[in-house]
Design a protein around this motif. Structure first.
Motif, PDB file in Angstrom:
ATOM      1  N   ILE A   5     -25.276  -3.680   0.692  1.00  0.00           N
ATOM      2  CA  ILE A   5     -23.880  -4.653   0.306  1.00  0.00           C
ATOM      3  C   ILE A   5     -23.356  -4.550   1.671  1.00  0.00           C
ATOM      4  O   ILE A   5     -22.890  -4.359   2.127  1.00  0.00           O
ATOM      5  N   ASN A   6     -22.495  -5.667   1.032  1.00  0.00           N
ATOM      6  CA  ASN A   6     -21.205  -6.056   2.112  1.00  0.00           C
ATOM      7  C   ASN A   6     -20.499  -6.499   0.953  1.00  0.00           C
ATOM      8  O   ASN A   6     -19.748  -7.058  -0.291  1.00  0.00           O
ATOM      9  N   LEU A   7     -18.878  -5.127   1.167  1.00  0.00           N
ATOM     10  CA  LEU A   7     -18.015  -5.210   0.437  1.00  0.00           C
ATOM     11  C   LEU A   7     -16.506  -5.789   0.964  1.00  0.00           C
ATOM     12  O   LEU A   7     -16.563  -5.485   2.034  1.00  0.00           O
ATOM     13  N   ASN A   8     -16.038  -6.515   0.338  1.00  0.00           N
ATOM     14  CA  ASN A   8     -14.244  -6.747   0.651  1.00  0.00           C
ATOM     15  C   ASN A   8     -13.569  -6.348   0.050  1.00  0.00           C
ATOM     16  O   ASN A   8     -12.702  -6.587  -1.376  1.00  0.00           O
ATOM     17  N   ILE A   9     -12.978  -5.636   1.010  1.00  0.00           N
ATOM     18  CA  ILE A   9     -11.580  -5.139   0.066  1.00  0.00           C
ATOM     19  C   ILE A   9     -10.282  -4.863   1.007  1.00  0.00           C
ATOM     20  O   ILE A   9     -10.543  -5.377   2.311  1.00  0.00           O
ATOM     21  N   ALA A  10      -9.061  -5.729   0.957  1.00  0.00           N
ATOM     22  CA  ALA A  10      -7.976  -6.227   1.378  1.00  0.00           C
ATOM     23  C   ALA A  10      -8.556  -6.699   2.666  1.00  0.00           C
ATOM     24  O   ALA A  10      -8.162  -6.507   3.960  1.00  0.00           O
ATOM     25  N   ASP A  11      -8.542  -7.393   2.411  1.00  0.00           N
ATOM     26  CA  ASP A  11      -9.243  -9.433   3.103  1.00  0.00           C
ATOM     27  C   ASP A  11     -10.074  -8.478   4.740  1.00  0.00           C
ATOM     28  O   ASP A  11     -10.657  -8.327   5.898  1.00  0.00           O
ATOM     29  N   SER A  12     -10.909  -6.955   4.560  1.00  0.00           N
ATOM     30  CA  SER A  12     -11.769  -6.866   5.727  1.00  0.00           C
ATOM     31  C   SER A  12     -13.094  -6.663   4.601  1.00  0.00           C
ATOM     32  O   SER A  12     -13.413  -6.336   3.616  1.00  0.00           O
ATOM     33  N   ASN A  13     -14.288  -6.725   5.544  1.00  0.00           N
ATOM     34  CA  ASN A  13     -15.616  -6.288   4.803  1.00  0.00           C
ATOM     35  C   ASN A  13     -15.763  -5.122   5.247  1.00  0.00           C
ATOM     36  O   ASN A  13     -15.719  -4.775   6.486  1.00  0.00           O
ATOM     37  N   TYR A  14     -16.784  -4.253   4.286  1.00  0.00           N
ATOM     38  CA  TYR A  14     -17.823  -3.176   4.647  1.00  0.00           C
ATOM     39  C   TYR A  14     -18.684  -3.135   4.038  1.00  0.00           C
ATOM     40  O   TYR A  14     -19.397  -3.107   3.376  1.00  0.00           O
ATOM     41  N   PRO A  15     -19.845  -2.879   4.802  1.00  0.00           N
ATOM     42  CA  PRO A  15     -20.969  -3.376   5.119  1.00  0.00           C
ATOM     43  C   PRO A  15     -21.573  -1.587   4.447  1.00  0.00           C
ATOM     44  O   PRO A  15     -20.691  -0.992   5.457  1.00  0.00           O
ATOM     45  N   LEU A  16     -22.367  -1.700   3.845  1.00  0.00           N
ATOM     46  CA  LEU A  16     -22.719  -0.288   3.183  1.00  0.00           C
ATOM     47  C   LEU A  16     -23.989  -0.345   2.533  1.00  0.00           C
ATOM     48  O   LEU A  16     -24.767  -1.435   1.844  1.00  0.00           O
ATOM     49  N   ARG A  17     -24.817   1.189   2.770  1.00  0.00           N
ATOM     50  CA  ARG A  17     -26.016   1.558   2.813  1.00  0.00           C
ATOM     51  C   ARG A  17     -25.515   2.094   1.465  1.00  0.00           C
ATOM     52  O   ARG A  17     -25.056   3.296   1.438  1.00  0.00           O
ATOM     53  N   ILE A  18     -26.052   1.459  -0.076  1.00  0.00           N
ATOM     54  CA  ILE A  18     -25.849   3.040  -1.435  1.00  0.00           C
ATOM     55  C   ILE A  18     -27.060   2.828  -2.194  1.00  0.00           C
ATOM     56  O   ILE A  18     -28.284   1.904  -1.865  1.00  0.00           O
ATOM     57  N   ASP A  19     -26.860   3.793  -2.906  1.00  0.00           N
ATOM     58  CA  ASP A  19     -28.463   3.383  -3.541  1.00  0.00           C
ATOM     59  C   ASP A  19     -28.356   2.681  -5.150  1.00  0.00           C
ATOM     60  O   ASP A  19     -27.156   2.325  -5.412  1.00  0.00           O
ATOM     61  N   ARG A  20     -29.350   1.767  -5.347  1.00  0.00           N
ATOM     62  CA  ARG A  20     -29.528   0.897  -5.920  1.00  0.00           C
ATOM     63  C   ARG A  20     -28.787   0.396  -7.275  1.00  0.00           C
ATOM     64  O   ARG A  20     -28.206   0.151  -7.421  1.00  0.00           O
ATOM     65  N   GLN A  21     -29.571   2.098  -7.806  1.00  0.00           N
ATOM     66  CA  GLN A  21     -28.482   2.485  -9.368  1.00  0.00           C
ATOM     67  C   GLN A  21     -26.740   2.116  -9.010  1.00  0.00           C
ATOM     68  O   GLN A  21     -26.138   2.618 -10.119  1.00  0.00           O
ATOM     69  N   GLU A  22     -26.089   2.221  -8.338  1.00  0.00           N
ATOM     70  CA  GLU A  22     -25.217   2.570  -7.890  1.00  0.00           C
ATOM     71  C   GLU A  22     -24.353   1.134  -7.871  1.00  0.00           C
ATOM     72  O   GLU A  22     -23.343   0.870  -6.911  1.00  0.00           O
ATOM     73  N   GLU A  23     -25.101  -0.019  -7.303  1.00  0.00           N
ATOM     74  CA  GLU A  23     -24.444  -0.813  -6.471  1.00  0.00           C
ATOM     75  C   GLU A  23     -22.991  -1.739  -7.906  1.00  0.00           C
ATOM     76  O   GLU A  23     -22.250  -1.952  -7.250  1.00  0.00           O
ATOM     77  N   GLU A  24     -23.380  -1.513  -9.556  1.00  0.00           N
ATOM     78  CA  GLU A  24     -22.546  -2.197  -9.784  1.00  0.00           C
ATOM     79  C   GLU A  24     -20.873  -1.432  -9.926  1.00  0.00           C
ATOM     80  O   GLU A  24     -19.924  -1.993  -9.534  1.00  0.00           O
ATOM     81  N   VAL A  25     -21.213  -0.136 -10.194  1.00  0.00           N
ATOM     82  CA  VAL A  25     -19.807   0.569  -9.947  1.00  0.00           C
ATOM     83  C   VAL A  25     -19.629   0.831  -8.640  1.00  0.00           C
ATOM     84  O   VAL A  25     -18.347   0.698  -8.605  1.00  0.00           O
ATOM     85  N   ALA A  67     -15.642  -0.912  -8.210  1.00  0.00           N
ATOM     86  CA  ALA A  67     -13.969   0.137  -7.320  1.00  0.00           C
ATOM     87  C   ALA A  67     -13.816  -0.857  -6.822  1.00  0.00           C
ATOM     88  O   ALA A  67     -12.757  -1.039  -6.560  1.00  0.00           O
ATOM     89  N   ALA A  68     -14.368  -1.607  -5.777  1.00  0.00           N
ATOM     90  CA  ALA A  68     -13.532  -2.595  -4.755  1.00  0.00           C
ATOM     91  C   ALA A  68     -13.056  -3.247  -5.728  1.00  0.00           C
ATOM     92  O   ALA A  68     -12.397  -4.161  -4.960  1.00  0.00           O
TER      93      ALA A  68
END
Length: 96
Positions: free
Chosen positions: A7-27, A31-32
């Motif tokens: 997934i890609n998270l946008n935090i503070a106008d920056s993109n952060y690509p992450l690899r996470i467990d599917r069940q954690e996506e919502e949380v 958080a972001a």
């Protein structure tokens, strides 16, 4: 089975690509969102502050909340009291 997603998270106008467990996506996304909401609130109230200072305040605020929640969920004092009462009850019954 390794159920990871990218997934890609946008935090503070920056993109952060992450690899996470599917069940954690919502949380993870919540958080972001929470971080961005706090950032935007600080930015609107204190437009003169530098981004680094705003980020530090958001980090502090969220960390403080986290520590308070951990303290609130700490069951050790209750366990200690129960153990003490159990010993007293056992002592009372062993005297009879």
């Amino acid at each position: 089975m390794n159920d990871k997603i990218k997934i890609n998270l946008n935090i503070a106008d920056s993109n952060y690509p992450l690899r996470i467990d599917r069940q954690e996506e919502e949380v993870v996304r919540k958080a972001a969102t929470k971080v961005n909401e706090r950032l935007n609130a600080y930015r609107s109230h204190y437009p003169q502050l530098e981004s680094e200072r705003i980020l530090a305040m958001v980090a502090y605020e969220l960390s403080l909340e986290n520590l308070k929640m951990k303290d609130r969920n700490d069951t050790r004092p209750f366990v200690n009291t129960i153990e003490k009462l159990t010993k007293e009850i056992e002592g009372y019954f062993s005297q009879e």
